[in-house]
Design a protein around this motif. Structure first.
Motif, mmCIF file in Angstrom:
data_model
loop_
_atom_site.group_PDB
_atom_site.id
_atom_site.type_symbol
_atom_site.label_atom_id
_atom_site.label_comp_id
_atom_site.label_asym_id
_atom_site.label_seq_id
_atom_site.Cartn_x
_atom_site.Cartn_y
_atom_site.Cartn_z
ATOM 1 N N GLN A 114 0.834 -1.205 0.000
ATOM 2 C CA GLN A 114 0.000 0.000 0.000
ATOM 3 C C GLN A 114 0.867 1.253 0.000
ATOM 4 N N PHE A 115 1.957 1.205 0.761
ATOM 5 C CA PHE A 115 2.844 2.360 0.842
ATOM 6 C C PHE A 115 3.445 2.673 -0.526
ATOM 7 N N GLU A 116 3.895 1.628 -1.233
ATOM 8 C CA GLU A 116 4.487 1.827 -2.563
ATOM 9 C C GLU A 116 3.506 2.516 -3.508
ATOM 10 N N ALA A 145 3.742 13.387 1.631
ATOM 11 C CA ALA A 145 3.263 12.110 1.085
ATOM 12 C C ALA A 145 3.349 11.009 2.147
ATOM 13 N N ARG A 146 4.457 10.984 2.899
ATOM 14 C CA ARG A 146 4.629 9.973 3.946
ATOM 15 C C ARG A 146 3.678 10.227 5.113
ATOM 16 N N ASN A 150 0.770 7.724 6.575
ATOM 17 C CA ASN A 150 0.754 7.358 7.991
ATOM 18 C C ASN A 150 -0.589 7.704 8.631
ATOM 19 N N GLY A 151 -1.138 8.844 8.255
ATOM 20 C CA GLY A 151 -2.440 9.249 8.781
ATOM 21 C C GLY A 151 -3.544 8.299 8.342
ATOM 22 N N LEU A 155 -6.026 5.994 10.839
ATOM 23 C CA LEU A 155 -7.496 6.063 10.863
ATOM 24 C C LEU A 155 -8.108 4.687 11.114
ATOM 25 N N LYS A 156 -7.366 3.638 10.744
ATOM 26 C CA LYS A 156 -7.897 2.280 10.875
ATOM 27 C C LYS A 156 -7.575 1.657 12.230
ATOM 28 N N ASP A 157 -6.957 2.451 13.101
ATOM 29 C CA ASP A 157 -6.638 1.979 14.449
ATOM 30 C C ASP A 157 -7.882 2.115 15.329
#
Length: 202
Positions: A114-116, A145-146, A150-151, A155-157
């Motif tokens: 997902q990060f890529e 972008a990073r 990360n945000g 949100l899924k936490d």
């Protein structure tokens, strides 16, 4: 048959969660025997892994298609958000959170992938926004972008943002506005305000 199993499994996992859905549930939903599923996947972990990568490929392809339309960068982010929400069923069962808790290795692989994808997509979006005068020209593109990625992960936490208090749609709406308010020029804010007002009136 393998494709059919993946599609139905994705539907069930997104609706009820990775932990709750059993191999029996998937077999019953498809009207096949568990033996048929095991011909394609050795166990539930292998099925979860294949399903998450399948969902990732579908969503990544959809995001690529949206980016190819070359809409203005602010609209593009909202189109991506709507597309993802459509495919993740508002994440009522918080599948990503369950994946992290019960299948940490699969979660880690998915997060890297997902990060890529997001890093490429968001970086291109930021560069185009600066070029078009919609984002400030002094922003640090790689940093933002990073931070954006990360945000999105945060949100899924469920500990930070329990779904009993926030729907995923509300979280994404607020986060997207928060992200854009920090980088938009006056010209960009005019477009953003228009999109927000249109969304409220829908």
């Amino acid at each position: 048959m393998r494709e059919k199993i993946l599609t139905h499994s994705a539907e069930l996992f997104l609706t009820y969660g990775f932990k709750s859905v059993t191999m029996d549930d998937i077999a019953n939903n498809l009207g096949i025997s568990k033996k048929t599923i095991y011909q394609h996947f050795d166990n539930k972990t292998k099925l979860v892994e294949a399903t998450t990568l399948h969902m990732f490929d579908v969503i990544s392809h959809g995001i690529d298609c949206i980016c190819e339309l070359k809409k203005n960068p602010i609209e593009e982010l909202y189109d991506i958000k709507n597309f993802v929400m459509e495919h993740l069923k508002n994440e009522k069962s918080s599948p990503q959170y369950q994946l992290q808790k019960y299948y940490p290795k699969i979660f880690s692989t998915l997060k890297s992938k997902q990060f890529e994808v997001m890093q490429t997509c968001v970086t291109a979006n930021l560069e185009r926004g600066v070029k078009d005068g919609l984002y400030r020209n002094n922003i640090h593109i790689d940093f933002i972008a990073r931070l954006y990625f990360n945000g999105m992960v945060s949100l899924k936490d469920q500990d930070l943002f329990p779904l009993t208090h926030f729907s995923m749609n509300v979280l994404l709406e607020n986060y997207l506005e928060y992200h854009l308010r920090g980088i938009c020029t006056d010209k960009g804010n005019q477009i953003l305000n228009k999109i927000i007002n249109q969304t409220k009136n829908q």
